[in-house]
Design a protein around this motif. Structure first.
Motif, PDB file in Angstrom:
ATOM      1  N   ILE A  23       0.827  -1.211   0.000  1.00  0.00           N
ATOM      2  CA  ILE A  23       0.000   0.000   0.000  1.00  0.00           C
ATOM      3  C   ILE A  23       0.859   1.257   0.000  1.00  0.00           C
ATOM      4  CG2 ILE A  23      -1.679   1.334   1.317  1.00  0.00           C
ATOM      5  CD1 ILE A  23      -2.778  -1.315   2.367  1.00  0.00           C
ATOM      6  N   TYR A  24       0.555   2.190  -0.902  1.00  0.00           N
ATOM      7  CA  TYR A  24       1.228   3.487  -0.919  1.00  0.00           C
ATOM      8  C   TYR A  24       0.392   4.548  -0.229  1.00  0.00           C
ATOM      9  CZ  TYR A  24       3.620   7.672  -2.403  1.00  0.00           C
ATOM     10  OH  TYR A  24       4.288   8.870  -2.398  1.00  0.00           O
ATOM     11  N   CYS A  25      -0.910   4.503  -0.439  1.00  0.00           N
ATOM     12  CA  CYS A  25      -1.777   5.485   0.207  1.00  0.00           C
ATOM     13  C   CYS A  25      -3.093   4.835   0.610  1.00  0.00           C
ATOM     14  CB  CYS A  25      -2.043   6.687  -0.687  1.00  0.00           C
ATOM     15  SG  CYS A  25      -3.184   6.382  -2.045  1.00  0.00           S
TER      16      CYS A  25
ATOM     17  N   ILE B 299      -4.006   9.690   3.165  1.00  0.00           N
ATOM     18  CA  ILE B 299      -2.699   9.696   3.821  1.00  0.00           C
ATOM     19  C   ILE B 299      -1.784   8.765   3.037  1.00  0.00           C
ATOM     20  CG2 ILE B 299      -3.392   7.836   5.415  1.00  0.00           C
ATOM     21  CD1 ILE B 299      -1.660   9.258   7.567  1.00  0.00           C
ATOM     22  N   ASP B 300      -0.519   9.166   2.875  1.00  0.00           N
ATOM     23  CA  ASP B 300       0.394   8.297   2.135  1.00  0.00           C
ATOM     24  C   ASP B 300       1.366   7.620   3.089  1.00  0.00           C
ATOM     25  OD1 ASP B 300       2.454  11.015   0.787  1.00  0.00           O
ATOM     26  OD2 ASP B 300       2.514  10.013   2.732  1.00  0.00           O
ATOM     27  N   SER B 301       2.250   6.817   2.522  1.00  0.00           N
ATOM     28  CA  SER B 301       3.140   5.998   3.339  1.00  0.00           C
ATOM     29  C   SER B 301       4.129   6.824   4.154  1.00  0.00           C
ATOM     30  CB  SER B 301       3.903   5.009   2.456  1.00  0.00           C
ATOM     31  OG  SER B 301       4.613   5.701   1.452  1.00  0.00           O
ATOM     32  N   ASP B 302       4.327   8.102   3.752  1.00  0.00           N
ATOM     33  CA  ASP B 302       5.199   8.996   4.523  1.00  0.00           C
ATOM     34  C   ASP B 302       4.452   9.711   5.633  1.00  0.00           C
ATOM     35  OD1 ASP B 302       6.940   9.943   1.502  1.00  0.00           O
ATOM     36  OD2 ASP B 302       7.430   8.403   2.980  1.00  0.00           O
ATOM     37  N   GLY B 303       3.143   9.511   5.666  1.00  0.00           N
ATOM     38  CA  GLY B 303       2.332  10.173   6.686  1.00  0.00           C
ATOM     39  C   GLY B 303       1.767  11.507   6.268  1.00  0.00           C
TER      40      GLY B 303
END
Length: 133
Positions: free
Chosen positions: A31-33, A51-55
């Motif tokens: 999952i990326y987002c 929300i994406d994987s970087d928060g």
């Protein structure tokens, strides 16, 4: 494949709060987002928050300052804290996830648009939120 199951919906009065949860299982590492979407009776689907994987988080204008999206990676769970709820927030709320950064960007750009291009790969079955005045 990724499976998503929403929970936490219910009926509250205007001004109240609810917290939605979305439990992810399967190939969650891909999952990326993730995002929350809603569809009211007779209306098209609307993107609420992502929300994406970087928060990094994004919101529709209609919920900014009232809703907060967050994730607990250890629990593979996505949340949507909803405060100051209004009758117009009444809808079925869906959780979605996607592994592709480009599709995620398209979704983020469409947040707040009813019937926007929300081509996320994986969707839950939804949880109903009803706000009474």
């Amino acid at each position: 494949q990724v499976q998503l199951v929403e929970s936490g919906g219910g009926s509250v009065q205007s001004g109240g709060s609810l917290r939605l949860s979305c439990a992810a299982s399967g190939y969650t590492y891909s999952i990326y987002c993730m995002g929350w979407f809603r569809q009211a009776p007779g209306k098209e689907r609307e993107g609420v928050a992502a929300i994406d994987s970087d928060g990094s988080t994004s919101y529709a204008d209609s919920v900014k300052g009232r809703f907060t999206i967050s994730q607990d990676n250890a629990k593979n769970t996505l949340y949507l804290q909803m405060n100051s709820l209004k009758p117009e927030d009444t809808a079925m709320y869906y959780c979605a996830a996607d592994p592709d950064p480009d599709r995620c960007m398209t979704t983020v750009q469409a947040l707040g648009v009813m019937g926007g291009h929300y081509g996320m790969d994986y969707w839950g079955k939804g949880t109903l939120v009803t706000i009474s005045s």
